[in-house]
Design a protein around this motif. Structure first.
Motif, mmCIF file in Angstrom:
data_model
loop_
_atom_site.group_PDB
_atom_site.id
_atom_site.type_symbol
_atom_site.label_atom_id
_atom_site.label_comp_id
_atom_site.label_asym_id
_atom_site.label_seq_id
_atom_site.Cartn_x
_atom_site.Cartn_y
_atom_site.Cartn_z
ATOM 1 N N GLY A 28 5.455 -7.649 4.792
ATOM 2 C CA GLY A 28 4.690 -6.560 5.388
ATOM 3 C C GLY A 28 4.931 -5.312 4.560
ATOM 4 O O GLY A 28 5.289 -5.371 3.392
ATOM 5 N N GLY A 29 4.747 -4.164 5.164
ATOM 6 C CA GLY A 29 5.051 -2.899 4.495
ATOM 7 C C GLY A 29 4.203 -2.687 3.267
ATOM 8 O O GLY A 29 3.003 -2.451 3.358
ATOM 9 N N THR A 30 4.810 -2.820 2.097
ATOM 10 C CA THR A 30 4.069 -2.572 0.855
ATOM 11 C C THR A 30 3.267 -3.807 0.428
ATOM 12 O O THR A 30 2.542 -3.755 -0.561
ATOM 13 C CB THR A 30 5.021 -2.214 -0.294
ATOM 14 N N SER A 31 3.386 -4.914 1.130
ATOM 15 C CA SER A 31 2.644 -6.139 0.852
ATOM 16 C C SER A 31 2.808 -6.597 -0.599
ATOM 17 O O SER A 31 1.836 -6.893 -1.287
ATOM 18 C CB SER A 31 1.155 -5.953 1.163
ATOM 19 N N HIS A 35 6.100 0.407 -4.692
ATOM 20 C CA HIS A 35 5.875 1.741 -4.111
ATOM 21 C C HIS A 35 5.024 2.610 -5.013
ATOM 22 O O HIS A 35 5.303 2.730 -6.206
ATOM 23 C CB HIS A 35 7.225 2.440 -3.880
ATOM 24 N N LYS A 36 4.010 3.223 -4.462
ATOM 25 C CA LYS A 36 3.159 4.223 -5.117
ATOM 26 C C LYS A 36 2.520 3.725 -6.423
ATOM 27 O O LYS A 36 2.750 2.615 -6.872
ATOM 28 C CB LYS A 36 3.946 5.519 -5.381
ATOM 29 N N GLY A 37 1.701 4.581 -7.000
ATOM 30 C CA GLY A 37 1.037 4.244 -8.256
ATOM 31 C C GLY A 37 -0.312 3.589 -8.024
ATOM 32 O O GLY A 37 -0.600 3.079 -6.942
ATOM 33 N N ALA A 38 -1.141 3.588 -9.054
ATOM 34 C CA ALA A 38 -2.507 3.083 -8.921
ATOM 35 C C ALA A 38 -2.543 1.628 -8.479
ATOM 36 O O ALA A 38 -3.394 1.226 -7.694
ATOM 37 C CB ALA A 38 -3.257 3.238 -10.243
ATOM 38 N N LYS A 39 -1.593 0.834 -8.964
ATOM 39 C CA LYS A 39 -1.622 -0.605 -8.652
ATOM 40 C C LYS A 39 -1.306 -0.905 -7.185
ATOM 41 O O LYS A 39 -1.554 -2.007 -6.721
ATOM 42 C CB LYS A 39 -0.634 -1.365 -9.537
ATOM 43 N N SER A 40 -0.746 0.081 -6.491
ATOM 44 C CA SER A 40 -0.438 -0.161 -5.079
ATOM 45 C C SER A 40 -1.631 0.166 -4.177
ATOM 46 O O SER A 40 -1.645 -0.194 -3.006
ATOM 47 C CB SER A 40 0.754 0.684 -4.649
ATOM 48 N N ARG A 41 -2.627 0.867 -4.723
ATOM 49 C CA ARG A 41 -3.753 1.321 -3.914
ATOM 50 C C ARG A 41 -4.824 0.243 -3.800
ATOM 51 O O ARG A 41 -4.969 -0.601 -4.687
ATOM 52 C CB ARG A 41 -4.408 2.566 -4.537
ATOM 53 N N SER A 42 -5.617 0.344 -2.732
ATOM 54 C CA SER A 42 -6.742 -0.580 -2.618
ATOM 55 C C SER A 42 -7.839 -0.122 -3.569
ATOM 56 O O SER A 42 -7.938 1.063 -3.886
ATOM 57 C CB SER A 42 -7.281 -0.590 -1.185
#
Length: 148
Positions: A28-31, A35-42
């Motif tokens: 869960g959480g960051t899946s 943490h952070k950065g473009a690669k973490s965004r949808s």
């Protein structure tokens, strides 16, 4: 055995990881995205050749050369090849179709006869282009030259 009774062999398939389904799953959480950065965004998708802002390889390497779009490519056929063909097939005329049938060119190729080798037979040769030495050698042997 029927189609609806078929199943994969035991242990040959795995269930896919269900990520982002709560803390209790361990994913869960960051899946699993960190943490952070473009690669973490949808919606993130990397551009081909993007190196994180570093000057990319295709821009670091200099451009060189030129390819003329109007260049006309000819398939070369030498006199010695024509002589071999005439000897083996007992021909007195060499035209486009003979050269295509014997694997010297494809049907859409343009053919140029070059002067390497020696011509002993009297031949009528037909092609798209001739070098000066080839033309001279064919006529010297008593043959004729026809340009398409």
């Amino acid at each position: 055995m029927k189609l609806h009774t078929l199943k994969p062999a035991a242990g040959s398939t795995k269930n896919s990881k269900r990520i982002g389904r709560g803390q209790g799953t361990g994913r869960g959480g960051t899946s699993t995205r960190g943490h952070k950065g473009a690669k973490s965004r949808s919606g993130y998708s990397s551009k081909a050749g993007f190196e994180g802002g570093q000057m990319p390889l295709q821009r670091r390497v200099p451009k060189f050369g030129f390819r003329n779009p109007n260049r006309v490519e000819y398939k070369p056929v030498n006199l010695y090849q024509i002589q071999e063909l005439a000897d083996n097939k007992k021909l007195d005329a060499i035209d486009l179709q003979v050269l295509i049938d014997n694997g010297f060119a494809q049907k859409n190729d343009l053919i140029k006869i070059l002067g390497k080798g020696e011509l002993k037979s009297k031949l009528a040769v037909t092609a798209h282009k001739f070098s000066a030495s080839a033309k001279e050698a064919i006529e010297k042997a008593g043959g004729s030259v026809t340009t398409l």
